[in-house]
Scaffold this motif. Structure first.
Motif, PDB file in Angstrom:
ATOM      1  N   UNK A   3      -2.758  -6.260   1.053  1.00  0.00           N
ATOM      2  CA  UNK A   3      -2.214  -5.894   0.158  1.00  0.00           C
ATOM      3  C   UNK A   3      -3.695  -5.334  -0.718  1.00  0.00           C
ATOM      4  N   UNK A   4      -4.171  -4.634   0.471  1.00  0.00           N
ATOM      5  CA  UNK A   4      -5.291  -3.835  -0.335  1.00  0.00           C
ATOM      6  C   UNK A   4      -4.585  -2.554   0.566  1.00  0.00           C
ATOM      7  N   UNK A   5      -5.526  -1.703  -0.692  1.00  0.00           N
ATOM      8  CA  UNK A   5      -5.216   0.422  -0.346  1.00  0.00           C
ATOM      9  C   UNK A   5      -5.791   0.108   1.027  1.00  0.00           C
ATOM     10  N   UNK A   6      -5.357   0.805   1.769  1.00  0.00           N
ATOM     11  CA  UNK A   6      -6.103   1.420   3.145  1.00  0.00           C
ATOM     12  C   UNK A   6      -6.000   2.723   3.266  1.00  0.00           C
ATOM     13  N   UNK A 110       6.280   1.699   7.206  1.00  0.00           N
ATOM     14  CA  UNK A 110       6.906   0.946   7.905  1.00  0.00           C
ATOM     15  C   UNK A 110       5.990   0.054   7.533  1.00  0.00           C
ATOM     16  N   UNK A 111       5.849  -0.255   6.603  1.00  0.00           N
ATOM     17  CA  UNK A 111       5.017  -1.759   5.797  1.00  0.00           C
ATOM     18  C   UNK A 111       3.499  -2.350   6.592  1.00  0.00           C
ATOM     19  N   UNK A 112       3.086  -0.799   7.100  1.00  0.00           N
ATOM     20  CA  UNK A 112       1.821  -1.038   7.624  1.00  0.00           C
ATOM     21  C   UNK A 112       0.789  -1.360   7.063  1.00  0.00           C
ATOM     22  N   UNK A 113       1.325  -0.967   4.835  1.00  0.00           N
ATOM     23  CA  UNK A 113       0.151  -0.997   4.204  1.00  0.00           C
ATOM     24  C   UNK A 113       1.302  -0.835   2.764  1.00  0.00           C
ATOM     25  N   UNK A 114       0.834  -1.354   1.521  1.00  0.00           N
ATOM     26  CA  UNK A 114       1.612  -0.543   1.061  1.00  0.00           C
ATOM     27  C   UNK A 114       0.759   0.401   0.284  1.00  0.00           C
ATOM     28  N   UNK A 115      -0.032   0.372  -0.139  1.00  0.00           N
ATOM     29  CA  UNK A 115      -0.564   1.522   0.072  1.00  0.00           C
ATOM     30  C   UNK A 115      -1.860   2.797   0.746  1.00  0.00           C
ATOM     31  N   UNK A 280       7.040  -0.620  -8.930  1.00  0.00           N
ATOM     32  CA  UNK A 280       8.674  -0.784 -10.241  1.00  0.00           C
ATOM     33  C   UNK A 280       9.373  -0.034  -8.985  1.00  0.00           C
ATOM     34  N   UNK A 281       9.294   0.592  -9.159  1.00  0.00           N
ATOM     35  CA  UNK A 281      10.011   1.759  -8.749  1.00  0.00           C
ATOM     36  C   UNK A 281      10.566   2.046  -6.970  1.00  0.00           C
ATOM     37  N   UNK A 282       9.279   1.668  -6.288  1.00  0.00           N
ATOM     38  CA  UNK A 282       9.341   2.272  -4.795  1.00  0.00           C
ATOM     39  C   UNK A 282       8.652   0.697  -3.489  1.00  0.00           C
ATOM     40  N   UNK A 283       9.591  -0.481  -4.975  1.00  0.00           N
ATOM     41  CA  UNK A 283       9.061  -0.757  -3.694  1.00  0.00           C
ATOM     42  C   UNK A 283       7.257  -1.114  -2.979  1.00  0.00           C
ATOM     43  N   UNK A 284       6.709  -1.057  -4.217  1.00  0.00           N
ATOM     44  CA  UNK A 284       4.947  -0.172  -3.788  1.00  0.00           C
ATOM     45  C   UNK A 284       4.243   1.000  -2.982  1.00  0.00           C
ATOM     46  N   UNK A 285       5.596   1.544  -2.313  1.00  0.00           N
ATOM     47  CA  UNK A 285       5.142   2.496  -1.279  1.00  0.00           C
ATOM     48  C   UNK A 285       4.146   3.740  -2.399  1.00  0.00           C
ATOM     49  N   UNK A 310      -6.216   0.806  -7.636  1.00  0.00           N
ATOM     50  CA  UNK A 310      -5.437   0.435  -6.842  1.00  0.00           C
ATOM     51  C   UNK A 310      -5.266  -0.794  -6.140  1.00  0.00           C
ATOM     52  N   UNK A 311      -6.466  -1.330  -5.611  1.00  0.00           N
ATOM     53  CA  UNK A 311      -6.390  -2.634  -5.544  1.00  0.00           C
ATOM     54  C   UNK A 311      -6.589  -3.741  -6.571  1.00  0.00           C
ATOM     55  N   UNK A 312      -6.666  -3.409  -7.854  1.00  0.00           N
ATOM     56  CA  UNK A 312      -5.966  -4.578  -9.007  1.00  0.00           C
ATOM     57  C   UNK A 312      -6.306  -4.131 -10.488  1.00  0.00           C
ATOM     58  N   UNK A 313      -5.234  -3.593 -10.405  1.00  0.00           N
ATOM     59  CA  UNK A 313      -4.654  -3.132 -11.273  1.00  0.00           C
ATOM     60  C   UNK A 313      -4.183  -3.677 -12.996  1.00  0.00           C
ATOM     61  N   UNK A 314      -4.163  -4.251 -12.853  1.00  0.00           N
ATOM     62  CA  UNK A 314      -4.565  -5.242 -13.315  1.00  0.00           C
ATOM     63  C   UNK A 314      -5.483  -5.513 -14.460  1.00  0.00           C
ATOM     64  N   UNK A 315      -6.645  -5.460 -13.546  1.00  0.00           N
ATOM     65  CA  UNK A 315      -8.046  -5.348 -14.285  1.00  0.00           C
ATOM     66  C   UNK A 315      -8.253  -3.800 -15.016  1.00  0.00           C
ATOM     67  N   UNK A 316      -7.563  -3.519 -14.664  1.00  0.00           N
ATOM     68  CA  UNK A 316      -8.075  -1.569 -15.881  1.00  0.00           C
ATOM     69  C   UNK A 316      -7.251  -1.314 -17.138  1.00  0.00           C
TER      70      UNK A 316
END
Length: 317
Positions: A3-6, A110-115, A280-285, A310-316
């Motif tokens: 779930x970490x940003x690559x 490809x789902x290798x990373x969400x971001x 919300x809109x792009x399955x995290x892509x 990006x890694x922890x959006x709810x903290x911002x």
């Protein structure tokens, strides 16, 4: 899948030598050092890039322009204009920058990373179909968007450009289509002189370019108000299948090439919103591609703040 940003990082991008120039290898050196000092290169995928194919580059750029850049590099380099330099290895490095953006799209699809955040140079958003300008050789994010539309048969891709300069090249690439929604916040007036609010698209693309020119001195509060009140409703209406960001950091209050007042915390808040929209809109892509940012300390701090958000959006906030 993590779930970490690559990240896409490479010392090969340092080979694009520009001399005494704001867009220099030291920009990526500062970013890497900032990420290392913040402990942000561990526990996440960090990939080397692969070059873009000539077929992909010429999907956006005229073949004769691409050939001219290659020839200029082979002849020892030179200048495309007063701002934009080509050194002997700039052509393969520019292919690598475009390829990194394409690779980022492939990874999220490809789902290798969400971001994925691709730290590339030379930057790209000023490069028009038939010419490079504004430090840019090939339009990395436009090439990546074209690839997403055609390789994955997407119908709706959104590009958000928060660089302080208008992304004229990206706008030009997609001005006639409704398959790309291009949104740009930028200082006005400022180089390159495009990006008026009246520039909204043409033909099938009418209404799918949203320019938000901002007065010098604009800071976090106005940027975030536009994110919440203007950009978010437009994205919710468009419902993109993939969200791309031209992530320039020259709207920072310390940047020497503009006169805005955005802080590291402002960039973090923008990044947190972008991640939430993607979720919300792009399955995290979500793909971010580096553009400008010319105060080294401010650039590094802003990138670190962005990645944290990006890694922890709810903290911002």
């Amino acid at each position: 899948m993590t779930d970490r940003t690559a990240l896409i990082l490479s010392d090969d991008f340092l080979r694009h030598e520009t001399g005494d120039h704001p867009e220099s290898p030291s920009r990526l050196i500062a970013i890497r050092q900032g990420l290392q000092q913040a402990g942000m290169l561990a526990d996440r995928p960090v990939w080397e890039p692969q070059p873009a194919s000539l077929e992909l580059v010429t999907a956006i750029h005229r073949p004769e322009y691409v050939s001219m850049v290659e020839r200029l590099a082979l002849l020892g380099g030179g200048w495309l204009d007063a701002d934009t330099v080509v050194c002997p290895v700039s052509y393969p490095v520019a292919l690598l920058a475009a390829g990194a953006a394409v690779q980022a799209v492939d990874a999220v699809m490809a789902g290798q990373a969400p971001r994925v955040f691709a730290f590339v140079r030379p930057p790209g958003h000023h490069a028009e179909p038939g010419r490079g300008m504004g430090f840019c050789l090939f339009n990395n994010i436009a090439i990546a968007a074209w690839h997403a539309l055609h390789a994955y048969r997407l119908q709706r891709v959104a590009i958000l450009d928060w660089d302080v300069h208008h992304g004229n090249g990206t706008q030009a690439a997609f001005y006639d289509t409704d398959r790309v929604l291009f949104i740009s916040l930028h200082q006005w007036p400022l180089y390159p002189g495009t990006g008026r609010a009246s520039e909204t698209g043409r033909g099938e693309g009418l209404g799918f370019t949203l320019n938000l020119p901002l007065l010098p001195g604009t800071g976090d509060a106005r940027y975030l108000a536009l994110f919440d009140e203007t950009i978010e409703p437009r994205l919710l209406d468009y419902r993109p299948e993939l969200l791309l960001v031209s992530a320039g950091y020259d709207a920072h209050w310390q940047d020497p090439l503009a006169d805005m007042r955005v802080t590291e915390q402002g960039f973090a808040a923008m990044a947190a919103r972008v991640r939430r929209w993607a979720d919300t809109l792009c399955a995290g892509r979500l793909v971010l591609v580096l553009e400008g940012g010319y105060n080294l300390a401010a650039l590094a701090a802003s990138v670190v703040a962005t990645l944290q958000a990006l890694d922890e959006p709810n903290s911002i906030g």
